[in-house]
Design a protein around this motif. Sequence first.
Motif, mmCIF file in Angstrom:
data_model
loop_
_atom_site.group_PDB
_atom_site.id
_atom_site.type_symbol
_atom_site.label_atom_id
_atom_site.label_comp_id
_atom_site.label_asym_id
_atom_site.label_seq_id
_atom_site.Cartn_x
_atom_site.Cartn_y
_atom_site.Cartn_z
ATOM 1 N N ASP A 373 0.780 -1.334 -0.050
ATOM 2 C CA ASP A 373 -0.084 -0.180 -0.069
ATOM 3 C C ASP A 373 0.920 1.267 0.016
ATOM 4 O O ASP A 373 0.516 2.128 -0.368
ATOM 5 N N SER A 374 2.013 1.239 0.785
ATOM 6 C CA SER A 374 2.912 2.485 0.918
ATOM 7 C C SER A 374 4.182 2.314 0.258
ATOM 8 O O SER A 374 4.716 3.369 0.138
ATOM 9 N N GLY A 375 4.630 1.480 -0.117
ATOM 10 C CA GLY A 375 5.850 1.127 -0.597
ATOM 11 C C GLY A 375 6.968 1.265 0.460
ATOM 12 O O GLY A 375 8.233 1.117 0.361
ATOM 13 N N VAL A 376 6.687 1.125 1.660
ATOM 14 C CA VAL A 376 7.494 1.268 2.846
ATOM 15 C C VAL A 376 7.710 0.014 3.554
ATOM 16 O O VAL A 376 6.838 -0.515 3.968
ATOM 17 N N TRP A 377 8.867 -0.369 3.710
ATOM 18 C CA TRP A 377 9.285 -1.815 4.281
ATOM 19 C C TRP A 377 9.848 -1.423 5.572
ATOM 20 O O TRP A 377 10.701 -0.553 6.053
ATOM 21 N N GLN A 378 8.986 -2.370 6.497
ATOM 22 C CA GLN A 378 9.216 -2.130 7.977
ATOM 23 C C GLN A 378 9.993 -3.245 8.646
ATOM 24 O O GLN A 378 9.005 -4.348 8.656
ATOM 25 N N PRO A 379 11.091 -3.289 8.713
ATOM 26 C CA PRO A 379 11.711 -4.879 9.435
ATOM 27 C C PRO A 379 10.894 -5.463 10.399
ATOM 28 O O PRO A 379 10.601 -4.449 11.273
ATOM 29 N N LEU A 380 10.852 -6.555 10.620
ATOM 30 C CA LEU A 380 10.067 -7.041 12.055
ATOM 31 C C LEU A 380 11.370 -7.498 12.993
ATOM 32 O O LEU A 380 12.322 -8.187 12.518
#
Length: 381
Positions: A373-380
């Motif tokens: 949806d946003s193109g932002v990759w948030q690592p877990l």
Amino acid sequence: MTHLPDRSETTGRCFGYGGLGPRDDDARRWVRDAIALLNRDAHRSADTHLIRLSLPALAGLEIYLKDESTHPTGSLKHRLARSLILYGLCNGHIGPRTTLVEASSGSTAVSEAYFARQLGLDFVAVMPRSTSASKIEAVARYGGRSHLVEHPAQVYDAARQIAAETGGYYLDQFTYAERATDWRSNNNIAESIYSQMAQEPYPVPCWIVMSAGTGGTSATLGRLIRYQGHDTRLCVVDPENSVFYDNYLSDDCALTGEHGSAIEGIGRPRVEPSFLPCVIDHMLKVPDAASVGAMMALSDHLFRRVGASTGTNFYGLCWIAAQMQARGETGAIVSVICDDGNRYGTSYYDAGWLADRGIAPEPYRDQIARFLDSGVWQPLG
């Protein structure tokens, strides 16, 4: 005196002609007719779709999925099954009364049962007891029978034993997948991908992302990339409890694991002969929860269910896309829908089944959904 090796020491003995020698005219005619039947079946089937995902948030990146779930038997393994049986026919191992035997986690067995029925041959699938009930039922619908073992590592010896007891032929996908498929032409997924990409904005993908079960598909992709001189790089994604990733890092072909993969169809507890790390450019190892979470996120996006091995592929694709985006790169990435998710209604899509196995996919499902949806990759973690 020079020892001349027996046929069984080199190429394997000729199986299953029911008293007819491999040069007998009746046997030759049967094999010729069997090959023609398989070729007619292939000619009646159109190629599988190449789906372009609409993802405005990933500016400059074109994302495609080769949908192998549209084969008559519903999975990527349809191509492999046909190739393995043609390989057995053309090498003189399959005749008019041969029992076909396979070691499988499900999808290959379903496809082989389909072709065995067309040829009028008995078929036995040796599968782990954990194989989804829908796959076991599909083998039976095509006239095959299933022999279930407790641990995935037991499938090999059990299949060999059944083939020996029946005078049958062990198709052995884990050994022959990379050689039964002609990686230059004939029923080749790699050739199909490049043909379908020809009129796209980026005809030559930057990356193709694929998981490995036998290793045959990744071998086919990697070989054709080199054969045709493409700049494409191949990323193979490995699930938990598989030794392929460790083999890629260490070059140790003797590696074994204690547990089978929870992601049906991919990952192995040993290094299979068809797995060729030398044609792979990069490998990732992902948690089972990530595979299932990505499966769910992609299913939400497509408005239909895909399987968990497709989730493994898609998680790897999204990771590659995030890396390209961070570097300001543009281009195309291609991966594969391995099979239809409706096969897994009582497993990966069942919350109780997942909880019993300690698989918590929601954080990864949210991670992939946010990225799309946003193109932002948030690592877990």
